[in-house]
Design a protein around this motif. Structure first.
Motif, mmCIF file in Angstrom:
data_model
loop_
_atom_site.group_PDB
_atom_site.id
_atom_site.type_symbol
_atom_site.label_atom_id
_atom_site.label_comp_id
_atom_site.label_asym_id
_atom_site.label_seq_id
_atom_site.Cartn_x
_atom_site.Cartn_y
_atom_site.Cartn_z
ATOM 1 N N LEU A 16 -19.280 65.455 67.964
ATOM 2 C CA LEU A 16 -17.827 65.301 67.833
ATOM 3 C C LEU A 16 -17.378 65.485 66.390
ATOM 4 C CD1 LEU A 16 -16.750 62.401 70.228
ATOM 5 C CD2 LEU A 16 -16.016 64.785 70.292
ATOM 6 N N SER A 17 -18.250 65.155 65.442
ATOM 7 C CA SER A 17 -17.906 65.351 64.026
ATOM 8 C C SER A 17 -17.678 66.833 63.721
ATOM 9 C CB SER A 17 -19.015 64.797 63.126
ATOM 10 O OG SER A 17 -20.259 65.414 63.443
ATOM 11 N N THR A 18 -18.324 67.714 64.485
ATOM 12 C CA THR A 18 -18.113 69.162 64.335
ATOM 13 C C THR A 18 -16.742 69.565 64.867
ATOM 14 O OG1 THR A 18 -20.467 69.628 64.538
ATOM 15 C CG2 THR A 18 -18.979 71.441 65.030
ATOM 16 N N LEU A 19 -16.324 68.935 65.982
ATOM 17 C CA LEU A 19 -15.120 69.377 66.696
ATOM 18 C C LEU A 19 -13.830 68.699 66.244
ATOM 19 C CD1 LEU A 19 -16.640 69.342 70.322
ATOM 20 C CD2 LEU A 19 -16.374 71.326 68.825
ATOM 21 N N MET A 20 -13.893 67.395 65.975
ATOM 22 C CA MET A 20 -12.663 66.636 65.685
ATOM 23 C C MET A 20 -11.993 67.109 64.396
ATOM 24 S SD MET A 20 -12.068 64.379 68.090
ATOM 25 C CE MET A 20 -11.160 62.992 67.439
ATOM 26 N N GLY A 21 -10.673 67.158 64.449
ATOM 27 C CA GLY A 21 -9.905 67.509 63.256
ATOM 28 C C GLY A 21 -9.777 68.991 63.005
ATOM 29 N N LYS A 22 -10.314 69.835 63.887
ATOM 30 C CA LYS A 22 -10.269 71.289 63.665
ATOM 31 C C LYS A 22 -9.140 71.966 64.446
ATOM 32 C CE LYS A 22 -14.225 70.620 61.531
ATOM 33 N NZ LYS A 22 -14.685 69.359 62.075
ATOM 34 N N TYR A 23 -8.560 71.259 65.421
ATOM 35 C CA TYR A 23 -7.581 71.892 66.320
ATOM 36 C C TYR A 23 -6.194 71.262 66.210
ATOM 37 C CZ TYR A 23 -12.029 73.299 68.380
ATOM 38 O OH TYR A 23 -13.293 73.793 68.569
ATOM 39 N N GLY A 24 -6.016 70.366 65.218
ATOM 40 C CA GLY A 24 -4.748 69.654 65.122
ATOM 41 C C GLY A 24 -4.742 68.472 66.080
ATOM 42 N N GLU A 25 -3.697 67.658 65.967
ATOM 43 C CA GLU A 25 -3.627 66.426 66.764
ATOM 44 C C GLU A 25 -3.625 66.720 68.260
ATOM 45 O OE1 GLU A 25 -0.748 62.547 66.948
ATOM 46 O OE2 GLU A 25 -0.693 63.738 65.109
ATOM 47 N N GLU A 26 -2.866 67.774 68.665
ATOM 48 C CA GLU A 26 -2.783 68.107 70.096
ATOM 49 C C GLU A 26 -4.143 68.536 70.628
ATOM 50 O OE1 GLU A 26 0.251 70.768 71.352
ATOM 51 O OE2 GLU A 26 1.854 69.333 70.926
ATOM 52 N N GLY A 27 -4.854 69.360 69.846
ATOM 53 C CA GLY A 27 -6.170 69.831 70.261
ATOM 54 C C GLY A 27 -7.178 68.706 70.373
ATOM 55 N N ASP A 28 -7.158 67.771 69.418
ATOM 56 C CA ASP A 28 -8.094 66.636 69.442
ATOM 57 C C ASP A 28 -7.962 65.825 70.736
ATOM 58 O OD1 ASP A 28 -9.213 67.288 67.051
ATOM 59 O OD2 ASP A 28 -8.297 65.668 65.886
ATOM 60 N N LYS A 29 -6.732 65.702 71.231
ATOM 61 C CA LYS A 29 -6.492 64.935 72.463
ATOM 62 C C LYS A 29 -7.119 65.620 73.679
ATOM 63 C CE LYS A 29 -2.049 63.067 70.922
ATOM 64 N NZ LYS A 29 -0.593 63.288 71.022
ATOM 65 N N LEU A 30 -7.321 66.935 73.579
ATOM 66 C CA LEU A 30 -7.819 67.690 74.731
ATOM 67 C C LEU A 30 -9.336 67.873 74.724
ATOM 68 C CD1 LEU A 30 -5.062 70.469 74.950
ATOM 69 C CD2 LEU A 30 -5.172 68.296 76.146
ATOM 70 N N LEU A 31 -10.024 67.213 73.802
ATOM 71 C CA LEU A 31 -11.488 67.299 73.760
ATOM 72 C C LEU A 31 -12.109 66.396 74.822
ATOM 73 C CD1 LEU A 31 -12.157 67.156 69.901
ATOM 74 C CD2 LEU A 31 -12.720 69.055 71.403
ATOM 75 N N PHE A 32 -13.001 66.944 75.625
ATOM 76 C CA PHE A 32 -13.788 66.120 76.548
ATOM 77 C C PHE A 32 -14.894 65.440 75.747
ATOM 78 C CE2 PHE A 32 -12.251 68.677 80.241
ATOM 79 C CZ PHE A 32 -11.935 67.613 81.084
ATOM 80 N N LYS A 33 -14.908 64.117 75.763
ATOM 81 C CA LYS A 33 -15.919 63.371 75.010
ATOM 82 C C LYS A 33 -17.011 62.877 75.957
ATOM 83 C CE LYS A 33 -12.389 61.997 71.672
ATOM 84 N NZ LYS A 33 -11.270 62.714 72.287
ATOM 85 N N ILE A 34 -18.239 62.846 75.470
ATOM 86 C CA ILE A 34 -19.393 62.469 76.290
ATOM 87 C C ILE A 34 -19.893 61.099 75.838
ATOM 88 C CG2 ILE A 34 -21.764 63.088 76.930
ATOM 89 C CD1 ILE A 34 -20.988 66.025 76.244
ATOM 90 N N LEU A 35 -20.008 60.161 76.788
ATOM 91 C CA LEU A 35 -20.518 58.827 76.454
ATOM 92 C C LEU A 35 -21.958 58.932 75.960
ATOM 93 C CD1 LEU A 35 -19.192 56.644 79.419
ATOM 94 C CD2 LEU A 35 -18.461 56.512 77.027
ATOM 95 N N ASN A 36 -22.287 58.126 74.954
ATOM 96 C CA ASN A 36 -23.657 58.104 74.422
ATOM 97 C C ASN A 36 -24.651 57.752 75.518
ATOM 98 O OD1 ASN A 36 -22.604 58.665 71.911
ATOM 99 N ND2 ASN A 36 -22.548 56.529 71.268
ATOM 100 N N SER A 37 -25.853 58.318 75.420
ATOM 101 C CA SER A 37 -26.900 58.041 76.408
ATOM 102 C C SER A 37 -27.290 56.555 76.336
ATOM 103 C CB SER A 37 -28.127 58.900 76.129
ATOM 104 O OG SER A 37 -27.759 60.254 76.095
ATOM 105 N N GLY A 38 -27.847 56.062 77.444
ATOM 106 C CA GLY A 38 -28.283 54.664 77.481
ATOM 107 C C GLY A 38 -27.090 53.734 77.625
#
Length: 451
Positions: free
Chosen positions: A47-69
């Motif tokens: 997520l550190s690669t993806l967040m903040g690169k698409y503007g506020e609207e883009g960040d809201k549209l990122l599918f986030k994956i829960l950590n394993s375990g």
């Protein structure tokens, strides 16, 4: 419970896959024609690669994956009771599905910089994911077909990308308009109307002009804090009409006090001066309202609209001056385009533009009468396949009616019958499933007959 798939995703049948592969093959052939090389990156990125690169609207549209375990292990009771979803996601999710192919590409370039020759021309055809509201022509999972040049400031790259767009849609038979603008022009406009620090609010709003109309754009600008005076000054600029040259000439007057705006006009004129000399099929239009709401564009921007179908943008892209800078590699300029394969698929379906040979299925089906006949057929079918003919044998010695029905369902054009009589004569009876005609063909001539 009846099985289903998430909204905004789709299954693709064999016939649909044949159509999609025709699109991917056409696009990749054109990319290779211009010297682009293929890469792939993982479906999920940090997520550190993806967040903040698409503007506020883009960040809201990122599918986030829960950590394993146990993703809740690091949370206190107070943090859980707080029910703050943004804070929870920041701590419980380290990875996300990629939103586009450009940011992962920038990460790839920085990570592999010592292995690449610059300028680096790459193409990539893979799925991306957006947590968007599904609607016609907008999906949560869809393929992008990207081409980028990184490590070159030359505007000839922009000219070449327009040629690629034109060639792809010429081959696909889709009539399109390629719209061109420049983020520097938009920055100049924001300067001139006295709202230089609200460039993002202005571009996000005016980019929606086609969809929501001028009144709603103005309302959105005011709601975002843009002054009424600035909105009033924007109106004649947004409403510019005329040829590409006339629009740019008018803008040159309007933006004469903006160094950035004039630079954008100069770049656009340079690109158009080369495009005017090329035998392009597509319409080329300078569209001042084109903003492509992504924050990383810094120069020329492109968008492609199909002329014969009501659907959103089917290709887009632009120049980004320092995308790799966020990964510690400054001063590397890039420019790229992205074909929306799923929307192109819908356009080709609506216009029925697939060539017949792009939907090839099995060419020849051998009827199965039993093991004795199979001994005769097996070497024949091996020889056919080695000569490039797609052929199959019905696996069971079922009733002829059932085997012919199978050929009909799969739209197999020819059925081969080899019974006692044919085997004795070293021949095969071929039935044309479209015309119903039957013909006896020597076994040695079979490949030539059905090719």
């Amino acid at each position: 419970m009846k099985p289903s798939i998430p909204k905004g995703t789709r299954d693709f049948s064999p016939s649909e896959m044949a159509k999609r592969n025709y699109i991917f093959l056409t696009i990749s052939e054109v990319f290779r024609l211009y010297g682009y090389q293929q890469i792939e990156t993982p479906a999920m990125e940090n997520l550190s690669t993806l967040m903040g690169k698409y503007g506020e609207e883009g960040d809201k549209l990122l599918f986030k994956i829960l950590n394993s375990g146990d993703c809740l292990a690091g949370f206190s009771d107070d943090e859980l009771l707080e029910k703050n979803s943004a804070r929870f996601a920041a701590k419980a999710c380290e990875k996300g599905l990629r939103y586009d192919l450009t940011v992962p590409f920038a990460r790839f370039v920085v990570q592999h910089r010592n292995e690449l020759a610059f300028p680096f021309k790459r193409y990539q055809i893979q799925p991306v994911w957006r947590a968007d509201r599904p609607q016609k022509g907008r999906y949560r999972e869809f393929y992008q077909c990207d081409a980028d040049v990184i490590g070159s400031d030359s505007l000839l790259n922009e000219v070449e990308l327009v040629q690629i767009i034109d060639e792809v849609f010429r081959r696909l038979g889709i009539r399109v308009c390629i719209k061109i603008n420049n983020r520097k022009i938009l920055s100049g406009i924001a300067e001139i109307v006295g709202e230089a620090d609200r460039i993002v609010d202005i571009t996000v709003a005016i980019d929606k002009l086609d969809k929501i109309g001028i009144e709603n754009v103005n309302a959105e600008l005011i709601a975002a804090g843009v002054s009424e005076e600035a909105v009033t000054r924007l109106q004649p600029i947004i409403a510019l009409k005329g040829s590409n040259r006339e629009k740019l000439a008018s803008l040159r007057q309007t933006l004469q006090s903006s160094e950035t705006g004039l630079k954008g006009i100069e770049e656009t004129e340079y690109i158009l001066s080369f495009l005017d000399r090329l035998p392009l099929v597509a319409d080329i239009e300078t569209d001042i309202t084109l903003a492509r709401g992504l924050n990383y564009y810094t120069g020329a921007i492109f968008e492609v609209k199909a002329l014969d179908v009501e659907i959103g943008s089917i290709t887009g892209g632009g120049r980004y001056d320092n995308l790799t800078g966020v990964f510690g590699m400054d001063g590397i300029s890039g420019v790229g385009i992205s074909f929306g394969a799923d929307r192109i698929f819908d356009v080709l379906n609506q216009l029925d533009l697939y060539p017949a040979d792009s939907l090839k299925t099995t060419k020849l089906l051998f009827v199965n009468f039993g093991d004795r006949e199979m001994n005769f057929i097996m070497p024949l079918i091996a020889k056919l396949r080695s000569s490039g003919v797609s052929a199959e044998i019905y696996p069971e010695s079922s009733k002829m009616k059932k085997q012919f029905a199978y050929a009909d369902t799969k739209q197999i054009p020819f059925v081969a019958i080899a019974g006692e009589t044919e085997i004795a004569a070293n021949s095969v009876t071929i039935k044309n499933m479209r015309t119903g005609e039957q013909q006896t063909v020597p076994a040695d001539n079979l490949a030539a007959f059905v090719h």
